[in-house]
Design a protein around this motif. Structure first.
Motif, short mmCIF file in Angstrom:
data_model
loop_
_atom_site.label_atom_id
_atom_site.label_comp_id
_atom_site.label_asym_id
_atom_site.label_seq_id
_atom_site.Cartn_x
_atom_site.Cartn_y
_atom_site.Cartn_z
N GLY A 115 110.38 -5.12 23.92
CA GLY A 115 111.53 -5.60 23.15
C GLY A 115 111.87 -7.01 23.62
O GLY A 115 111.62 -7.37 24.79
N TYR A 141 124.10 -14.76 19.32
CA TYR A 141 123.69 -13.54 20.02
C TYR A 141 123.84 -13.78 21.51
O TYR A 141 123.19 -14.67 22.06
CB TYR A 141 122.25 -13.21 19.66
CG TYR A 141 121.83 -11.83 20.12
CD1 TYR A 141 122.41 -10.69 19.58
CD2 TYR A 141 120.85 -11.67 21.09
CE1 TYR A 141 122.04 -9.43 19.98
CE2 TYR A 141 120.46 -10.41 21.50
CZ TYR A 141 121.06 -9.29 20.94
OH TYR A 141 120.68 -8.04 21.35
N CYS A 187 119.72 -19.37 18.16
CA CYS A 187 119.30 -18.14 17.49
C CYS A 187 119.14 -18.49 16.01
O CYS A 187 120.11 -18.87 15.35
CB CYS A 187 120.39 -17.09 17.69
SG CYS A 187 119.95 -15.47 17.08
N ASP A 218 115.52 -17.97 19.59
CA ASP A 218 115.45 -16.53 19.37
C ASP A 218 115.22 -16.30 17.88
O ASP A 218 116.10 -16.54 17.05
CB ASP A 218 116.78 -15.92 19.84
CG ASP A 218 116.81 -14.41 19.78
OD1 ASP A 218 116.01 -13.84 19.03
OD2 ASP A 218 117.65 -13.82 20.48
N ALA A 220 114.49 -13.39 16.25
CA ALA A 220 114.44 -11.95 16.02
C ALA A 220 114.40 -11.59 14.53
O ALA A 220 113.79 -10.59 14.15
CB ALA A 220 115.65 -11.28 16.68
N TYR A 221 115.03 -12.43 13.69
CA TYR A 221 115.15 -12.07 12.26
C TYR A 221 114.25 -12.92 11.35
O TYR A 221 114.42 -12.92 10.13
CB TYR A 221 116.62 -12.17 11.82
CG TYR A 221 117.49 -11.22 12.61
CD1 TYR A 221 117.56 -9.88 12.24
CD2 TYR A 221 118.17 -11.63 13.75
CE1 TYR A 221 118.30 -8.97 12.99
CE2 TYR A 221 118.91 -10.74 14.50
CZ TYR A 221 118.98 -9.41 14.11
OH TYR A 221 119.71 -8.52 14.86
N SER A 250 111.52 -5.07 16.51
CA SER A 250 112.62 -4.11 16.27
C SER A 250 113.17 -4.18 14.86
O SER A 250 113.84 -3.26 14.42
CB SER A 250 113.77 -4.39 17.23
OG SER A 250 113.39 -4.17 18.54
N LYS A 251 112.95 -5.28 14.16
CA LYS A 251 113.64 -5.48 12.89
C LYS A 251 112.72 -5.13 11.72
O LYS A 251 112.73 -4.03 11.24
CB LYS A 251 114.18 -6.92 12.81
CG LYS A 251 115.03 -7.29 14.05
CD LYS A 251 116.22 -6.38 14.25
CE LYS A 251 116.94 -6.65 15.57
NZ LYS A 251 118.01 -5.72 15.85
C1 LIG Z 1 119.16 -12.21 17.85
C2 LIG Z 1 118.63 -11.04 18.59
N1 LIG Z 1 117.75 -11.25 19.57
C3 LIG Z 1 117.22 -10.25 20.26
C4 LIG Z 1 117.57 -8.95 20.00
C5 LIG Z 1 116.99 -7.88 20.86
O1 LIG Z 1 116.10 -7.09 20.19
P1 LIG Z 1 115.02 -6.20 20.91
O2 LIG Z 1 115.30 -6.16 22.38
O3 LIG Z 1 115.17 -4.86 20.28
O4 LIG Z 1 113.73 -6.83 20.62
C6 LIG Z 1 118.46 -8.66 18.97
C7 LIG Z 1 118.84 -7.28 18.65
O5 LIG Z 1 119.60 -6.96 17.80
C8 LIG Z 1 119.02 -9.75 18.26
O6 LIG Z 1 119.91 -9.56 17.27
#
Ligand SMILES: Cc1ncc(COP(=O)(O)O)c(C=O)c1O
Length: 389
Positions: A115, A141, A187, A218, A220-221, A250-251
């Motif tokens: 993750g 975040y 982010c 970051d 993530a999305y 995760s997304k």
């Molecule tokens: C912007 C952002 N970064 C990182 C994460 C962490 O995700 P993960 O540890 O599940 O990869 C999240 C989780 O919601 C997030 O919103």
């Protein structure tokens, strides 16, 4: 219909146990992500009130993928159980090759992790474990920042623009006028606003600023973005810029509970950061193998992206009908201002079987609701009408 169950059953049903929490945790734990803290807060609040926890009919507080994992990933996951007795050295190398091929970088530019949270924490430790400052723009975040604060780093933040975007010019000015900044955190798309930076502007910022201070982006999305909105920051990695990119499965891949993410950075930096992190040895062979199947399953990713956009439209329409504005989102969550105190709103929604997150900023209470299925968005809207009327 029975809408209440006892706490133990609820914990099991909501997969709370998978996050490693227990109802006995009563203190805020800064090492937990905002979503995990949210779940803990619901449990604590209902324990305090002596009430049974309501059945959660729409779990919309953690930006999870409501469609689950790809059928191909599921098949690979099950098959990989047979090699669960082996370390995942080979599979880890294969996944890094795969990502490198797609991103146009080298396997040594990639750090796999359980993750992306693991990478956020490692970066906080690596860059500010001995003190220093991190520059960002809030609301964003907070995981990396909270972690750095725990190491006594100072967070320097500039306000966002009126469109709820990172203000890159203000960040540059702050960087020029502040001593001791060890890392810049961005982010993009941003959580909790759901907004993005124009790809060219972000790329130019990273190129310029990373000459002085490393820039952590970051992403993530990022998988929810249309190609035209997606910056190609991996290219900067190959060009040797001091940028670190964080990605997660995760997304769009729906791997939140399986735990898989990766970082991309110049090889020297990957090596240095890796000294603080066990990298791919922390990830199970089942997860890595399923990750490879999911990475190649474009159909599933397209399906999830399309369904997300559909359900997001349902939410937009519902909010418009009720006279609420929202911040147009590029992600699987939407931020909008509410007209109630955050905790009251959150608890009342929860009582109606809907988990959401709320926050105060700019002297205004906001709700951040994750995009679930179309049905879940309708459940959200029904509860929202009830709670706010
Ligand atoms: C912007 C952002 N970064 C990182 C994460 C962490 O995700 P993960 O540890 O599940 O990869 C999240 C989780 O919601 C997030 O919103």
């Amino acid at each position: 219909m029975n809408h209440s169950i006892n706490r133990r059953d609820w914990l099991r049903n909501s997969a709370l146990l998978a996050t490693g929490l227990s109802a006995g945790l009563s203190q805020w734990n800064p090492s937990l992500s905002a979503a995990a803290r949210q779940e803990q807060a619901f449990v604590n609040e209902f324990a305090r009130l002596g009430e049974d926890l309501p059945v959660l009919r729409a779990r919309l507080f953690a930006n999870e993928n409501p469609h689950g994992i790809s059928p191909k990933a599921r098949e690979a996951l099950i098959k990989a159980i047979d090699v669960g007795n082996r370390y995942a050295f080979r599979e880890g190398a294969m996944l890094r090759e795969m990502i490198a091929g797609k991103e146009g970088i080298k396997p040594e530019n990639i750090l796999l992790c359980a993750g992306s949270s693991e990478l956020l924490m490692t970066a906080a430790l690596f860059f500010t474990g001995r003190g220093g400052k991190i520059l960002t723009s809030r609301p964003t975040y907070d995981d990396l920042l909270d972690c750095a604060s725990a190491f006594k780093a100072e967070i320097v933040s500039v306000p966002q623009t009126k469109e709820h975007r990172y203000d890159l010019n203000a960040m540059k000015a702050k960087l020029a006028s502040t001593e001791g900044i060890k890392l810049v955190y961005i982010c993009n798309p941003n959580n909790p606003t759901g907004t993005i930076l124009p790809p060219d502007e972000l790329t130019a910022f990273c190129k310029e600023v990373s000459q002085t201070v490393p820039v952590f982006v970051d992403e993530a999305y990022i998988d929810f973005l249309a190609p035209a909105d997606r910056p190609n920051l991996a290219k900067l990695v190959t060009e040797g810029y001091n940028v670190i990119l964080a990605r997660t499965f995760s997304k769009i891949h729906g791997f939140a509970g399986l735990r898989l993410g990766y970082g991309m950075a110049p090889a020297k930096l990957v090596k240095e950061i890796s000294a603080y992190n066990r990298g791919e040895y922390e990830i199970s062979v089942t997860t890595i193998t399923a990750g490879m199947a999911s990475y190649n399953d474009q159909d599933w990713q397209n399906f999830c992206r399309t369904e997300n956009a559909k359900a997001r439209e349902v939410l937009y329409k519902g909010l418009q009908q009720l006279g609420y504005e929202y911040v147009p989102s590029y992600t699987n969550f939407v931020l909008f201002p509410i007209r109630m105190k955050t905790k009251t709103f959150e608890n009342q929604m929860f009582r109606n079987g809907v988990g959401t997150q709320t926050r105060d900023f700019d002297n205004q209470p906001w709700c951040r609701v994750s995009i679930g299925t179309v049905d879940e968005m309708n459940i959200f809207l029904d509860a929202f009408k009830k709670v706010t009327s």
